[in-house]
Write an enzyme that holds these catalytic residues in place. Sequence first.
Site, mmCIF file in Angstrom:
data_model
loop_
_atom_site.group_PDB
_atom_site.id
_atom_site.type_symbol
_atom_site.label_atom_id
_atom_site.label_comp_id
_atom_site.label_asym_id
_atom_site.label_seq_id
_atom_site.Cartn_x
_atom_site.Cartn_y
_atom_site.Cartn_z
ATOM 1 N N SER A 286 0.918 -1.204 0.329
ATOM 2 C CA SER A 286 -0.079 -0.058 0.116
ATOM 3 C C SER A 286 0.413 1.034 0.112
ATOM 4 O O SER A 286 2.046 1.131 0.357
ATOM 5 C CB SER A 286 -0.857 0.367 1.232
ATOM 6 O OG SER A 286 -1.138 1.413 1.414
ATOM 7 N N TYR B 187 -1.127 -0.453 10.162
ATOM 8 C CA TYR B 187 -1.090 -0.595 9.085
ATOM 9 C C TYR B 187 -0.237 -0.581 8.548
ATOM 10 O O TYR B 187 1.150 -0.855 7.412
ATOM 11 C CB TYR B 187 -2.350 -0.211 8.343
ATOM 12 C CG TYR B 187 -2.702 -0.335 6.729
ATOM 13 C CD1 TYR B 187 -3.078 -2.060 6.568
ATOM 14 C CD2 TYR B 187 -2.445 0.309 6.046
ATOM 15 C CE1 TYR B 187 -3.316 -2.470 5.412
ATOM 16 C CE2 TYR B 187 -2.669 0.271 4.169
ATOM 17 C CZ TYR B 187 -2.980 -1.305 4.812
ATOM 18 O OH TYR B 187 -3.589 -1.762 2.871
HETATM 19 N N1 LIG Z 1 -9.021 -1.394 -0.756
HETATM 20 C C1 LIG Z 1 -7.975 -0.181 -0.507
HETATM 21 O O1 LIG Z 1 -8.764 1.189 -0.508
HETATM 22 C C2 LIG Z 1 -6.500 -0.786 -0.558
HETATM 23 C C3 LIG Z 1 -5.166 0.155 -0.422
HETATM 24 C C4 LIG Z 1 -4.579 -0.055 -0.487
HETATM 25 C C5 LIG Z 1 -3.642 -1.472 -0.763
HETATM 26 N N2 LIG Z 1 -4.965 -2.796 0.084
HETATM 27 C C6 LIG Z 1 -4.657 -3.676 0.812
HETATM 28 O O2 LIG Z 1 -5.477 -4.756 -0.857
HETATM 29 C C7 LIG Z 1 -5.485 -6.409 -0.476
HETATM 30 C C8 LIG Z 1 -6.959 -6.542 0.100
HETATM 31 O O3 LIG Z 1 -7.205 -5.388 0.558
HETATM 32 P P1 LIG Z 1 -8.971 -5.048 -0.036
HETATM 33 O O4 LIG Z 1 -9.328 -3.477 0.495
HETATM 34 O O5 LIG Z 1 -9.635 -5.612 -1.073
HETATM 35 O O6 LIG Z 1 -9.409 -5.928 1.787
HETATM 36 P P2 LIG Z 1 -11.074 -6.314 2.238
HETATM 37 O O7 LIG Z 1 -12.130 -5.596 0.707
HETATM 38 O O8 LIG Z 1 -11.364 -5.754 3.117
HETATM 39 O O9 LIG Z 1 -11.387 -8.017 1.961
HETATM 40 C C9 LIG Z 1 -10.424 -8.947 2.921
HETATM 41 C C10 LIG Z 1 -10.571 -10.288 2.459
HETATM 42 O O10 LIG Z 1 -9.481 -10.497 3.274
HETATM 43 C C11 LIG Z 1 -9.796 -11.622 3.918
HETATM 44 N N3 LIG Z 1 -9.468 -12.153 5.555
HETATM 45 C C12 LIG Z 1 -9.616 -11.820 5.954
HETATM 46 N N4 LIG Z 1 -8.846 -11.782 7.443
HETATM 47 C C13 LIG Z 1 -8.893 -13.253 6.931
HETATM 48 C C14 LIG Z 1 -8.446 -13.770 7.547
HETATM 49 N N5 LIG Z 1 -7.284 -13.863 9.110
HETATM 50 N N6 LIG Z 1 -7.494 -15.240 7.006
HETATM 51 C C15 LIG Z 1 -7.937 -14.895 5.821
HETATM 52 N N7 LIG Z 1 -8.483 -14.375 4.199
HETATM 53 C C16 LIG Z 1 -9.155 -13.192 5.749
HETATM 54 C C17 LIG Z 1 -11.852 -11.886 3.834
HETATM 55 O O11 LIG Z 1 -12.221 -12.790 3.396
HETATM 56 P P3 LIG Z 1 -13.125 -13.219 4.595
HETATM 57 O O12 LIG Z 1 -13.335 -12.553 5.622
HETATM 58 O O13 LIG Z 1 -14.220 -14.154 3.711
HETATM 59 O O14 LIG Z 1 -12.534 -14.268 5.329
HETATM 60 C C18 LIG Z 1 -11.461 -10.606 2.353
HETATM 61 O O15 LIG Z 1 -11.433 -12.208 1.149
HETATM 62 C C19 LIG Z 1 -4.760 -5.980 0.872
HETATM 63 O O16 LIG Z 1 -3.501 -6.081 2.040
HETATM 64 C C20 LIG Z 1 -4.572 -4.066 1.874
HETATM 65 O O17 LIG Z 1 -4.346 -3.652 2.946
HETATM 66 C C21 LIG Z 1 -6.173 -2.241 0.119
#
Ligand SMILES: NC(=O)c1ccc[n+]([C@@H]2O[C@H](COP(=O)([O-])OP(=O)(O)OC[C@H]3O[C@@H](n4cnc5c(N)ncnc54)[C@H](OP(=O)(O)O)[C@@H]3O)[C@@H](O)[C@H]2O)c1
Length: 259
Positions: free
Chosen positions: A142, A155
């Site tokens: 990120s 984070y």
């Molecule tokens: N969204 C943004 O703005 C953004 C920006 C920069 C970077 N990122 C990075 O992109 C990546 C994906 O983010 P996102 O926004 O798509 O997240 P999200 O929508 O919050 O999705 C989280 C995912 O993680 C799974 N998860 C959570 N805890 C878990 C655990 N203990 N074991 C296995 N699975 C788990 C959840 O599935 P279940 O609940 O079904 O387990 C879900 O599939 C992350 O690394 C985040 O830091 C996101």
Amino acid sequence: MTTLTGKTVLLTDASRGLGLHIAHALAKEQATVVCVSRFPSGLEPTCQTINAAGGRAIPIPFDITNVAQLSSLIQQVHAIVGHVDILINNAGIEINSAFADYSLSEIQSVFKTNLLAAMELTRLLLPNMMERGSGRIVNIASLAGKKGVAFNSIYSASKAGLIMWADAVRQELAGRDVNISVVCPGYISETGMTIDPCVSAPKLAGMSTPKGVANAVIRAIKGKHTQIIVNHNPLMEGLMKLMLAMGQIAPTAVDTLYR
Ligand SMILES: NC(=O)c1ccc[n+]([C@@H]2O[C@H](COP(=O)([O-])OP(=O)(O)OC[C@H]3O[C@@H](n4cnc5c(N)ncnc54)[C@H](OP(=O)(O)O)[C@@H]3O)[C@@H](O)[C@H]2O)c1
């Protein structure tokens, strides 16, 4: 790695958010995607998306914060698909708080999910990739790991750790066709952890689209990239990179600008 057809990918955090978009991009490349997140119900729609788009999906429900048990996950994966060509450490959670108000268990859960699980999965899969002389590890970091974000310090620290750990491992892998890279998205408004229809992301912090992130993952795999910063606006991407570079020379001035 010029094609992903027939390659086996292990994708963490596959049930929603960016994971769904990355899974779709991999499926269009006709890859086999082993999808990991905690609940079978969450993995179902992702697997349907993958199969409909031309890939092959294998769901494995697993809580990756059980870091000591990740070897049993890998055994399970090996038993089903033989070996893993590509690992995508997409796992990430955030807990917003003033630093002094975090509990120790909150700090541990963010580090386990965002950093320790990525390290352990890589530690378990890397020897086989090196033996076969081929492999890719892509870490979804990120911009928060490039510049600290207030009230999200744990984070930021976990993502900075992910970026620098990958940087160090990449030096160890020099000269091989096994690569480790990082993809750094900015804020994403349409989906994922920062979705909020009422609040716009700060302009200089950089905005990304889920499709942009998924494309960056495919580029990182095929092009053996080191780091890709994802921003939907080329001008803002240029300004962000300039600000990050300036931060190395004049950190106090850049702090003021960023705030
Ligand atoms: N969204 C943004 O703005 C953004 C920006 C920069 C970077 N990122 C990075 O992109 C990546 C994906 O983010 P996102 O926004 O798509 O997240 P999200 O929508 O919050 O999705 C989280 C995912 O993680 C799974 N998860 C959570 N805890 C878990 C655990 N203990 N074991 C296995 N699975 C788990 C959840 O599935 P279940 O609940 O079904 O387990 C879900 O599939 C992350 O690394 C985040 O830091 C996101």
